[in-house]
Enzyme design. Structure first.
Site, PDB file in Angstrom:
ATOM      1  N   SER A  97       0.991  -1.271   0.284  1.00 33.15           N
ATOM      2  CA  SER A  97      -0.011   0.269   0.134  1.00 33.15           C
ATOM      3  C   SER A  97       0.955   1.363   0.442  1.00 33.15           C
ATOM      4  O   SER A  97       1.706   1.461  -0.641  1.00 33.15           O
ATOM      5  CB  SER A  97      -1.099   0.176   1.003  1.00 33.15           C
ATOM      6  OG  SER A  97      -1.695   1.040   0.647  1.00 33.15           O
ATOM      7  N   ASP A 103      -7.506  -6.176  -6.274  1.00 31.68           N
ATOM      8  CA  ASP A 103      -7.687  -4.596  -5.177  1.00 31.68           C
ATOM      9  C   ASP A 103      -8.107  -3.983  -6.446  1.00 31.68           C
ATOM     10  O   ASP A 103      -7.823  -3.376  -7.550  1.00 31.68           O
ATOM     11  CB  ASP A 103      -5.920  -4.879  -4.427  1.00 31.68           C
ATOM     12  CG  ASP A 103      -5.785  -3.653  -4.216  1.00 31.68           C
ATOM     13  OD1 ASP A 103      -6.740  -3.144  -3.442  1.00 31.68           O
ATOM     14  OD2 ASP A 103      -4.503  -3.010  -4.232  1.00 31.68           O
ATOM     15  N   CYS A 157      -5.365  -0.337  -5.321  1.00 38.79           N
ATOM     16  CA  CYS A 157      -3.396   0.119  -5.873  1.00 38.79           C
ATOM     17  C   CYS A 157      -4.030  -1.004  -7.029  1.00 38.79           C
ATOM     18  O   CYS A 157      -2.655  -2.354  -6.244  1.00 38.79           O
ATOM     19  CB  CYS A 157      -2.839  -0.073  -5.228  1.00 38.79           C
ATOM     20  SG  CYS A 157      -2.588   1.347  -3.421  1.00 38.79           S
ATOM     21  N   HIS A 205      -5.942  -6.948  -2.046  1.00 36.95           N
ATOM     22  CA  HIS A 205      -4.960  -5.546  -1.551  1.00 36.95           C
ATOM     23  C   HIS A 205      -4.233  -6.701  -0.765  1.00 36.95           C
ATOM     24  O   HIS A 205      -2.497  -5.725  -1.186  1.00 36.95           O
ATOM     25  CB  HIS A 205      -5.239  -4.288  -0.980  1.00 36.95           C
ATOM     26  CG  HIS A 205      -4.442  -3.734  -0.468  1.00 36.95           C
ATOM     27  ND1 HIS A 205      -3.750  -2.998  -1.807  1.00 36.95           N
ATOM     28  CD2 HIS A 205      -3.956  -3.368   0.491  1.00 36.95           C
ATOM     29  CE1 HIS A 205      -3.485  -1.937  -0.805  1.00 36.95           C
ATOM     30  NE2 HIS A 205      -3.321  -2.137   0.236  1.00 36.95           N
TER      31      HIS A 205
END
Length: 1002
Positions: free
Chosen positions: A715, A921, A924, A978
């Site tokens: 992240s 995800d 991102c 993610h």
């Protein structure tokens, strides 16, 4: 709507930048709490007064004043919005003064921006002239970029208030306030009978010469406004007394007409008449004076010349502080340009006018770049040549050239309205801001907006928004009184405090920023909440030395580690038994990195299950910013996970400490178990603390110092890891000597071998484009309508402008605006789907805890007393801290390109870099990560871009696709969100092990 929203971002960042750059005195910053009406009524005036008298005041009330002192305004008149029907906001004592103080920096800043735009981008001819003037002011040496024309409005721009009483005049520099209708300076009319020369002459008529001498203070009559062909023009006086006003030359001449020469000598402070505004082909231009006294004002050259016309040379010499006339603003092909002066101005302030300061005067007369006053034939606001109806109207011109009664334009040496100089408050700005990258602020990010928005009306528009929102000032604090809030229940309410701890510590500037966005139908907190991993923090318990398990207690059996190279940092290691919690049976250490006694970073170390003496060491970092790395420990890759029903640890066979020792570090300050009175709200500063921690840790545990070291995270670690790795590599080139437990250590070298970034945010300019693509073209099917996806993609143009502005200038307010706009325009629509933004295959099951009930269970487990006792922690656990997240945003940290460039630097240094991404995800997503790795500039860019994605099958089954070239690799993992290790624990462990041993892409 997008244009209006972007305009708001720009306007508000100007106000915030005024605070950041010191344009507002510290005493005007006010308190730190914005109070809605219900909050105000709840506590009452008595409570606020008590807080004001305390050492930490809640507010700073306006002192009472007599009615006689209060500003008077006619009934029905409003200072900021003539259409605003309610006087409530204006009745508060000091409202006008405080609002003016709040808006003045924006006015100053915007005028400066407008001037900068005109100064930086000039015509090609002017660029050619500047190249021949290498000794001009430093401002001309600044880098030039060519863009579209910027139409910043000058001081005589009429705007929408040009007619009637609403016309605004510029304030006198000695007064910060803006002139309103009832206090605007009045123009003085000039009657034709006041003129001493006839307004018109017949052909052949002889013009009487002017007097040869005038007494001090005597007014010189102006010459005729028009002459017929062949008519002889009288010469000007040969001598004038100090302070005498020189008459201007004729405004128009016919072909072949002879122009009278200017005076041969002038006394100090005497005002020089300007030359004619227009000449016909072949007309001879009179030369300028050969000599001027110190402080004398030089007349500007003609604004336009016909092809082949000869330009008069400038004066050969000027006294110190004398103002040099600018060259013509326009030239025809083949026209001869006069040479520049041979002696340049000395930086001295001259007598009389206070606004002409020589080469450093950037507000009014800027030489060849000045477009605010002398714009040549294209200037429609000031000098328009013989057809100019606004400025030179001949004998009937009553607005500008008024002869002896003209007090608005030509005042001679006592002119304070037009020549202000060093006392001009608009010029009182830090010198470093005058010649910095700030001048590119609007050029790169807001050029199109400035072309379409009159600069003169920006401050007024801002005031109108404040009026509409009901923003008032209570002391130095903007207070939102919701008394006049709309009653329509379909309209979402503005931000309210109540029990919402996420907004409780916003500064007034930040709160006003968010209120503006909310008024435009944007919910910025949605982006904050979804992108920053926030969770409502539990009530923090201050460190208590009475706790026997506290790290700092006098009875502790831990150890303090200090290093000569880091005098402000100390490592405190708890010699306890965290393994008693049953997380793992391996050796474990917990403790804090103390920074100057007010910042404390918590760490938890797990030795390798396999061969701790030889296995590598991995530092794991979660993102946020502001989210704890213990989320990664208990939910993704640590030795155990927490059962959401029983809150008991459950063994994880695929823990990353299976073949490596792992450090979980809560950073920056006030993340997880880390705490402190001070804050670290940018990645670069956070990196210095992390580097100090690693040195201290390896000094304390030298048995791990020689092992291979890797940094991994996800992240916002896409920001952290490149910067932290660069910090380590730079310091590895030097020598550090340490003292640990009282003995001298050898030179410390952190044996950094590689970095791994999972579903990270590293290059927003590329990555933000793929939100629309991911919404409708993901491998798991569309999650929004095509119309919504197109709307997101359509917003990228504005988003890209803002991010580009941040990339190219690094100017914090631009970066803030980019974050606010892009997060809401590109990410905000996802919140309507009800899906998990970290895994589009699932619904959001727990909005309060990142859509995962597992994160809530982790928080509950770590806040149990027996757990905290075993760990020796000093504060309750916060899974994610929204205050840290917003703090990073308002520092402009989100959108900087620094971290993308850091990846380039570490690749060029030979350090291996792996970018991996789960393909479910959204926040991102893998599309954006794949794209920015392809676009990254480095020595192997072409080969990496051309490399094909190949299947990756760690156990005979395809688990993803990847590619690499030399030391750069990219891997997409199937069926993972993610948090890749959470969804694919076995594949993620195999990825780590094969990356470390070099076989991942073999």
């Amino acid at each position: 709507m997008l244009m209006k929203q972007t305009f708001l971002y720009f306007l508000l960042t100007c106000v915030v930048s005024a605070q950041f750059n010191g344009y507002v005195p510290p005493e005007q910053n006010g308190g730190d709490i914005v109070v809605p009406k219900d909050f105000y009524e709840k506590f009452g005036e008595d409570f606020i007064r008590e807080q004001e008298e305390s050492s930490a005041p809640l507010m700073n009330p306006v002192p009472e004043r007599d009615e006689a002192e209060a500003p008077h305004h006619p009934k029905g008149h409003h200072e900021f919005n003539d259409d605003f029907e309610d006087d409530t906001a204006l009745e508060h004592p000091g409202f006008k003064d405080k609002l003016d103080s709040f808006l003045q920096p924006a006015r100053d800043f915007l005028h400066t921006v407008s001037d900068r735009l005109d100064n930086i981008f000039d015509d090609d001819e002017d660029e050619h002239v500047r190249e021949k003037r290498p000794h001009d002011s430093a401002d001309e040496d600044a880098p030039r970029r060519k863009h579209g024309k910027c139409k910043g409005k000058g001081k005589h721009h009429k705007g929408k208030h040009a007619k009637g009483k609403g016309k605004k005049s510029h304030p006198k520099p000695e007064d910060d306030s803006v002139f309103f209708d009832d206090e605007r300076p009045k123009h003085h009319e000039f009657d034709d009978e006041d003129r001493e020369f006839p307004a018109h002459h017949e052909p052949g008529e002889h013009m009487p010469p002017p007097p040869m001498h005038h007494k001090p203070g005597e007014h010189m009559p102006p010459p005729p406004m028009h002459h017929e062909p062949g008519e002889h023009m009288p010469p000007p006086p040969m001598h004038h007394e100090p302070g005498e006003h020189m008459p201007p030359p004729p405004m128009h001449h016919e072909p072949g007409e002879h122009m009278p020469p200017p005076p041969m000598h002038h006394e100090p402070g005497e005002h020089m008449p300007p030359p004619p505004m227009h000449h016909e082909p072949g007309e001879h231009m009179p030369p300028p004076p050969m000599h001027h006294e110190p402080g004398e004002h030089m007349p500007p050259p003609p604004m336009h010349h016909e092809p082949g016309e000869h330009m008069p040379p400038p004066p050969m010499h000027h006294e110190p502080g004398e103002h040099m006339p600018p060259p013509p603003m326009h030239h025809e092909p083949g026209e001869h340009m006069p040479p520049p002066p041979f002696k340049h101005h000395e930086l001295e302030e001259h007598e009389g006018p206070e606004h002409h300061r020589g080469p450093e005067d950037k507000e009014h007369h800027k030489g060849p770049k000045d477009k605010e006053h002398h714009k040549g034939p294209k200037d429609k606001e000031h000098h328009k040549g013989p057809k100019d109806k606004e400025h030179h109207k001949g004998p009937k011109d009553k607005e500008h050239h008024k002869g002896p009664k003209d007090k608005e334009h030509h005042k001679g040496p006592k002119d304070k309205e037009h020549h202000q100089g060093p006392k001009e408050k608009h010029n009182e700005r830090p010198e470093q801001n005058m010649q910095s990258s700030h001048e590119l602020l609007v050029i790169e990010a807001f050029a199109d907006l400035i072309n379409s928005v009159p600069v003169e009306e920006i401050a007024e528009e801002f005031s109108r928004f404040l009026d509409t929102l009901g923003i008032e000032y209570y002391g130095n604090i903007p207070v939102h009184i919701q008394e006049n809030a709309p009653k329509d229940s379909s309209i979402p309410p503005l931000f309210e405090f109540d029990d919402d701890l996420e907004l409780s510590d916003l500064t007034p500037e930040q709160f006003a920023y968010l209120e503006m966005l909310k008024a435009e139908g944007i919910d910025p907190m949605t982006a904050f909440r979804d992108q920053s991993h926030p969770a409502k923090p539990s009530n923090a318990q201050p460190a208590d030395s009475s706790r026997p398990y506290a790290v700092f207690s006098q009875e502790e059996n831990g150890e303090h580690v200090n290093l000569k190279a880091f005098p402000d940092h100390t490592l405190r290691v708890k010699d306890s038994k965290p393994e008693s919690l049953g997380i793992d049976t391996v050796k474990q250490y917990t403790g804090y990195l103390d920074v100057e006694d007010d910042r404390h970073l918590f760490f938890w170390f797990f030795e390798s299950r396999n061969d701790p003496e030889n296995d590598p060491v991995v530092l794991w970092l979660n993102g946020g910013p502001g989210c704890s790395s213990l989320t990664g420990l208990f939910m993704e890759l640590g030795p155990s996970s927490i059962n959401i029903e029983t809150l008991k640890p459950e063994y994880n066979p695929h823990s990353w400490n299976s073949n490596a020792s792992v450090i979980f570090l809560d950073q920056p300050i006030n993340t997880g178990f880390s705490n402190g009175d001070d804050s670290v709200l940018d990645t670069v500063t956070a990196g210095k603390d992390v580097y100090a921690f690693l040195n201290l840790f390896f000094a304390k545990f030298p048995q791990y110092a020689h092992l291979d070291f890797h940094i991994a995270g996800e992240s916002y670690a896409g920001h952290y890891i490149p910067q932290f790795a660069k910090e380590i590599m730079e310091h590895n080139q030097g020598a550090n000597f340490f003292v640990a437990s009282g003995y001298e250590m050898e030179k410390q070298y952190i044996n950094l071998k590689s970095v791994l970034i999972g579903n990270g945010l590293t290059d927003p300019l590329v990555q933000y484009y793929f939100y629309g693509k991911m919404a409708c073209e993901s491998p798991y099917g569309p999650i929004m309508s095509q119309e919504e996806c197109d709307r997101i993609t359509g917003a990228y143009d504005t988003c890209a402008k803002l991010i580009t502005g941040c990339y190219q200038t690094g100017f914090t307010p631009v970066c803030i605006g980019a974050s606010l706009y892009c997060n809401n325009a590109m990410i905000g629509p996802f919140t309507k789907t009800g899906l998990n933004i970290y895994d589009i295959r699932e619904e959001c099951r727990d909005q309060e805890h990142l859509c995962y009930p597992e994160t809530g269970a982790i928080e509950s487990y770590l806040n149990q007393e027996f757990v905290q006792e075993a760990l020796g922690v000093e504060y309750d656990y916060k899974g994610c801290n929204t205050e840290v997240n917003i703090g990073f945003l308002f520092k402009g940290d989100w959108m900087r390109k620094t971290f993308r460039d850091d990846v380039t630097a570490i690749l060029e240094a030979g350090l291996p870099v792996l970018i991996y991404a789960g393909d479910a995800d959204y926040i991102c997503n893998y599309m954006g990560n794949e794209a920015w790795t392809d676009a990254l500039e480095w020595a192997g860019q072409r080969e990496f871009y051309e490399a094909e994605l190949k299947p990756w099958s760690p156990n005979g089954k395809e688990a993803g696709r990847g590619k690499s070239f030399k030391n750069f690799g990219y891997l997409r993992l199937y069926e993972a969100g993610h948090m890749v290790p959470f969804n694919q624990p076995e594949a993620s462990l195999e990825m780590l092990n094969s990356w470390i041993d070099g076989s991942l892409f073999a």
